[in-house]
Design a protein around this motif. Structure first.
Motif, PDB file in Angstrom:
ATOM      1  N   GLU A 190     -18.710  -8.007  -7.455  1.00 41.36           N
ATOM      2  CA  GLU A 190     -18.744  -8.074  -8.849  1.00 41.36           C
ATOM      3  C   GLU A 190     -17.805  -9.127  -9.289  1.00 41.36           C
ATOM      4  O   GLU A 190     -17.885  -9.781 -10.166  1.00 41.36           O
ATOM      5  CB  GLU A 190     -18.587  -6.598  -9.282  1.00 41.36           C
ATOM      6  CG  GLU A 190     -19.800  -6.184  -9.694  1.00 41.36           C
ATOM      7  CD  GLU A 190     -19.464  -4.896 -10.381  1.00 41.36           C
ATOM      8  OE1 GLU A 190     -19.112  -4.653 -11.689  1.00 41.36           O
ATOM      9  OE2 GLU A 190     -19.473  -3.625  -9.617  1.00 41.36           O
ATOM     10  N   ALA A 191     -16.579  -8.868  -8.594  1.00 38.29           N
ATOM     11  CA  ALA A 191     -15.377  -9.833  -9.108  1.00 38.29           C
ATOM     12  C   ALA A 191     -15.731 -11.147  -8.720  1.00 38.29           C
ATOM     13  O   ALA A 191     -15.706 -12.301  -9.673  1.00 38.29           O
ATOM     14  CB  ALA A 191     -14.105  -9.335  -8.513  1.00 38.29           C
ATOM     15  N   MET A 196      -5.313  -1.717  -8.708  1.00 39.37           N
ATOM     16  CA  MET A 196      -6.691  -2.577  -8.575  1.00 39.37           C
ATOM     17  C   MET A 196      -7.090  -2.625 -10.025  1.00 39.37           C
ATOM     18  O   MET A 196      -7.877  -3.882 -10.357  1.00 39.37           O
ATOM     19  CB  MET A 196      -7.823  -2.067  -7.560  1.00 39.37           C
ATOM     20  CG  MET A 196      -7.339  -2.044  -6.191  1.00 39.37           C
ATOM     21  SD  MET A 196      -8.665  -1.338  -5.295  1.00 39.37           S
ATOM     22  CE  MET A 196      -8.097  -1.883  -3.688  1.00 39.37           C
ATOM     23  N   PHE A 242      -6.432  -8.260  -6.222  1.00 37.04           N
ATOM     24  CA  PHE A 242      -7.318  -7.390  -5.808  1.00 37.04           C
ATOM     25  C   PHE A 242      -7.940  -7.540  -4.353  1.00 37.04           C
ATOM     26  O   PHE A 242      -7.937  -6.525  -3.728  1.00 37.04           O
ATOM     27  CB  PHE A 242      -8.747  -7.581  -6.482  1.00 37.04           C
ATOM     28  CG  PHE A 242      -9.729  -6.780  -6.479  1.00 37.04           C
ATOM     29  CD1 PHE A 242      -9.719  -5.418  -6.798  1.00 37.04           C
ATOM     30  CD2 PHE A 242     -11.058  -7.188  -5.912  1.00 37.04           C
ATOM     31  CE1 PHE A 242     -10.550  -4.424  -6.481  1.00 37.04           C
ATOM     32  CE2 PHE A 242     -12.151  -6.203  -5.473  1.00 37.04           C
ATOM     33  CZ  PHE A 242     -11.776  -4.711  -5.911  1.00 37.04           C
ATOM     34  N   GLY A 255     -15.519  -0.438  -2.386  1.00 36.80           N
ATOM     35  CA  GLY A 255     -14.799  -1.613  -2.840  1.00 36.80           C
ATOM     36  C   GLY A 255     -15.448  -2.821  -2.610  1.00 36.80           C
ATOM     37  O   GLY A 255     -15.143  -3.752  -3.515  1.00 36.80           O
ATOM     38  N   TYR A 256     -16.095  -2.885  -1.617  1.00 34.51           N
ATOM     39  CA  TYR A 256     -16.850  -4.204  -1.362  1.00 34.51           C
ATOM     40  C   TYR A 256     -17.488  -4.605  -2.234  1.00 34.51           C
ATOM     41  O   TYR A 256     -17.894  -5.665  -2.741  1.00 34.51           O
ATOM     42  CB  TYR A 256     -17.799  -3.964  -0.071  1.00 34.51           C
ATOM     43  CG  TYR A 256     -17.215  -4.268   1.299  1.00 34.51           C
ATOM     44  CD1 TYR A 256     -16.526  -5.418   1.493  1.00 34.51           C
ATOM     45  CD2 TYR A 256     -17.018  -3.255   2.272  1.00 34.51           C
ATOM     46  CE1 TYR A 256     -15.747  -5.546   2.743  1.00 34.51           C
ATOM     47  CE2 TYR A 256     -16.393  -3.517   3.361  1.00 34.51           C
ATOM     48  CZ  TYR A 256     -15.813  -4.474   3.800  1.00 34.51           C
ATOM     49  OH  TYR A 256     -15.172  -4.841   5.100  1.00 34.51           O
ATOM     50  N   PHE A 263     -11.183  -1.894   5.606  1.00 33.56           N
ATOM     51  CA  PHE A 263     -10.694  -2.841   4.528  1.00 33.56           C
ATOM     52  C   PHE A 263     -11.148  -1.574   3.252  1.00 33.56           C
ATOM     53  O   PHE A 263     -11.729  -0.922   3.114  1.00 33.56           O
ATOM     54  CB  PHE A 263     -12.208  -3.754   4.556  1.00 33.56           C
ATOM     55  CG  PHE A 263     -11.696  -4.869   3.473  1.00 33.56           C
ATOM     56  CD1 PHE A 263     -10.172  -5.502   3.405  1.00 33.56           C
ATOM     57  CD2 PHE A 263     -12.363  -5.475   2.743  1.00 33.56           C
ATOM     58  CE1 PHE A 263      -9.838  -6.481   2.500  1.00 33.56           C
ATOM     59  CE2 PHE A 263     -12.442  -6.554   1.925  1.00 33.56           C
ATOM     60  CZ  PHE A 263     -10.814  -7.008   1.938  1.00 33.56           C
ATOM     61  N   PHE A 264     -10.014  -1.793   2.087  1.00 27.07           N
ATOM     62  CA  PHE A 264     -10.312  -1.171   1.004  1.00 27.07           C
ATOM     63  C   PHE A 264      -9.856   0.493   1.556  1.00 27.07           C
ATOM     64  O   PHE A 264      -9.999   1.168   0.419  1.00 27.07           O
ATOM     65  CB  PHE A 264     -11.670  -1.191   0.320  1.00 27.07           C
ATOM     66  CG  PHE A 264     -11.849  -2.418  -0.349  1.00 27.07           C
ATOM     67  CD1 PHE A 264     -11.207  -2.619  -1.705  1.00 27.07           C
ATOM     68  CD2 PHE A 264     -12.753  -3.280  -0.069  1.00 27.07           C
ATOM     69  CE1 PHE A 264     -11.232  -3.419  -2.221  1.00 27.07           C
ATOM     70  CE2 PHE A 264     -12.682  -4.592  -0.905  1.00 27.07           C
ATOM     71  CZ  PHE A 264     -12.142  -4.522  -1.954  1.00 27.07           C
ATOM     72  N   THR A 291     -17.168  -3.748  -5.534  1.00 26.78           N
ATOM     73  CA  THR A 291     -16.354  -4.515  -6.663  1.00 26.78           C
ATOM     74  C   THR A 291     -15.787  -5.789  -6.366  1.00 26.78           C
ATOM     75  O   THR A 291     -15.873  -6.505  -7.172  1.00 26.78           O
ATOM     76  CB  THR A 291     -15.208  -3.301  -7.049  1.00 26.78           C
ATOM     77  OG1 THR A 291     -15.764  -2.037  -7.154  1.00 26.78           O
ATOM     78  CG2 THR A 291     -14.570  -3.714  -8.111  1.00 26.78           C
ATOM     79  N   LEU A 292     -15.603  -6.025  -5.067  1.00 26.99           N
ATOM     80  CA  LEU A 292     -15.259  -7.448  -4.713  1.00 26.99           C
ATOM     81  C   LEU A 292     -16.358  -8.307  -4.993  1.00 26.99           C
ATOM     82  O   LEU A 292     -16.333  -9.388  -5.612  1.00 26.99           O
ATOM     83  CB  LEU A 292     -14.830  -7.308  -3.280  1.00 26.99           C
ATOM     84  CG  LEU A 292     -14.154  -8.528  -2.553  1.00 26.99           C
ATOM     85  CD1 LEU A 292     -13.098  -8.762  -3.319  1.00 26.99           C
ATOM     86  CD2 LEU A 292     -14.284  -8.534  -1.280  1.00 26.99           C
ATOM     87  N   PHE A 312     -12.857  -3.156 -15.577  1.00 30.48           N
ATOM     88  CA  PHE A 312     -13.819  -4.003 -16.159  1.00 30.48           C
ATOM     89  C   PHE A 312     -13.825  -3.687 -17.677  1.00 30.48           C
ATOM     90  O   PHE A 312     -13.798  -4.640 -18.449  1.00 30.48           O
ATOM     91  CB  PHE A 312     -15.169  -3.697 -15.580  1.00 30.48           C
ATOM     92  CG  PHE A 312     -15.332  -4.515 -14.227  1.00 30.48           C
ATOM     93  CD1 PHE A 312     -15.763  -5.747 -14.070  1.00 30.48           C
ATOM     94  CD2 PHE A 312     -15.226  -3.800 -13.094  1.00 30.48           C
ATOM     95  CE1 PHE A 312     -15.710  -6.472 -12.961  1.00 30.48           C
ATOM     96  CE2 PHE A 312     -15.196  -4.338 -11.953  1.00 30.48           C
ATOM     97  CZ  PHE A 312     -15.522  -5.518 -11.781  1.00 30.48           C
ATOM     98  N   VAL A 330      -8.375  -6.052 -11.715  1.00 28.23           N
ATOM     99  CA  VAL A 330      -9.670  -6.290 -12.270  1.00 28.23           C
ATOM    100  C   VAL A 330      -9.526  -6.640 -13.802  1.00 28.23           C
ATOM    101  O   VAL A 330     -10.164  -7.397 -14.183  1.00 28.23           O
ATOM    102  CB  VAL A 330     -10.429  -5.484 -11.944  1.00 28.23           C
ATOM    103  CG1 VAL A 330     -11.747  -5.658 -12.498  1.00 28.23           C
ATOM    104  CG2 VAL A 330     -10.667  -5.464 -10.559  1.00 28.23           C
ATOM    105  N   LYS A 373      -8.379  -9.812 -14.458  1.00 24.41           N
ATOM    106  CA  LYS A 373      -9.421 -10.990 -14.078  1.00 24.41           C
ATOM    107  C   LYS A 373     -10.524 -11.204 -15.165  1.00 24.41           C
ATOM    108  O   LYS A 373     -10.976 -12.190 -15.530  1.00 24.41           O
ATOM    109  CB  LYS A 373      -9.974 -10.697 -12.663  1.00 24.41           C
ATOM    110  CG  LYS A 373     -10.902 -11.485 -12.190  1.00 24.41           C
ATOM    111  CD  LYS A 373     -11.176 -10.914 -10.682  1.00 24.41           C
ATOM    112  CE  LYS A 373     -12.220 -12.004 -10.144  1.00 24.41           C
ATOM    113  NZ  LYS A 373     -12.215 -13.312 -10.278  1.00 24.41           N
ATOM    114  N   VAL A 374     -10.920  -9.819 -15.615  1.00 25.64           N
ATOM    115  CA  VAL A 374     -12.098  -9.957 -16.529  1.00 25.64           C
ATOM    116  C   VAL A 374     -11.469 -10.312 -18.003  1.00 25.64           C
ATOM    117  O   VAL A 374     -12.129 -11.151 -18.527  1.00 25.64           O
ATOM    118  CB  VAL A 374     -12.674  -8.377 -16.798  1.00 25.64           C
ATOM    119  CG1 VAL A 374     -13.558  -8.257 -17.963  1.00 25.64           C
ATOM    120  CG2 VAL A 374     -13.501  -7.938 -15.428  1.00 25.64           C
TER     121      VAL A 374
END
Lengths: 149, 87
Positions: free
Chosen positions: B67-68, A121, A75, B61-62, A87-88, B64-65, A35, A125, A128-129
């Protein structure tokens, strides 16, 4: 803008982009990350918009849109990569492969080839930002005011 | 109506005063188990020196997801409002 602002923008634009890339690349070692580095790189685009006018970048909207979508998809895909655990889940950390060097507990000088999926990642990101904030600034400059373009 | 307002004010004020009285002493940590876990295991588990990045991109991570997604929604809203319209 005047020739002074344009010249300084020509000098500072690559420096700001490179510094944003540095902050993104070292996101897992030093303060910063996707970010923050993306915002630094987007400030370079904002500088170009201020100095050269929004018309000079209006042809880049498709590129910014593609970068934004690419970052979001990358991402989410990196999140799905760890779906074998959760997940993640960070499947690349400590595996010995790409970004897979182990890190001991305690202070250490830092190794760029660590932290598994975190640098990837960070890059996703960051792009993306960069694209998102750049697109927002560009759209504001293009369509925001009628009289002070 | 007036008494309802007074009663709700008293309840809210009492709750805030109770919260201020029940605070820990200044500087004393409140819940430090999770902090200790992140401090101890963010380097061996995630292999990242920056514990903040380890939390933001791995443990949460969720978040941040989301946030994106917020950023994407903001850009979409700006692009939706600021567009060339035919008159």
């Amino acid at each position: 803008m005047t020739v002074v602002v344009r010249t300084i923008t020509r000098i500072l634009f690559p420096i700001a982009l490179v510094f944003g890339g540095y902050v993104i690349m070292h996101g897992h070692l030093t303060p910063g990350g996707g970010f923050q580095g993306g915002a630094v790189a987007a400030s370079a685009l904002a500088m170009v918009v201020v100095a050269f006018g929004a018309k000079s970048l209006s042809g880049k909207k498709g590129l910014l849109s593609a970068l934004e979508s690419l970052g979001g998809v990358a991402f989410a895909a990196l999140g799905f990569l760890g779906l074998g655990v959760t997940f993640f889940a960070n499947v690349l950390a400590g595996s010995g492969g790409l970004f897979g060097n182990p890190v001991p507990y305690g202070p250490n000088p830092g190794d760029l080839n660590t932290a598994g999926t975190l640098p990837l990642m960070n890059w996703a990101v960051g792009f993306k930002v960069l694209a998102g904030l750049g697109a927002v600034v560009l759209l504001f400059a293009l369509f925001g005011g009628e009289h002070d373009r | 109506m007036k008494w309802l307002a007074i009663a709700s004010f008293c309840v809210a004020a009492g709750f805030l005063i109770f919260g201020a009285v029940a605070l820990r002493p200044f500087g004393a940590p409140t819940l430090k188990e999770m902090d200790d876990y992140f401090n101890r295991f963010s380097q061996p588990e995630v292999a990242a020196n920056n514990a903040v990045t380890a939390i933001v991109f791995d443990y949460r991570g969720y978040d941040t997801l989301g946030e994106a997604t917020v950023l994407f929604t903001a850009v979409t809203g700006v692009a939706l409002i600021l567009r060339r319209t035919k008159k």
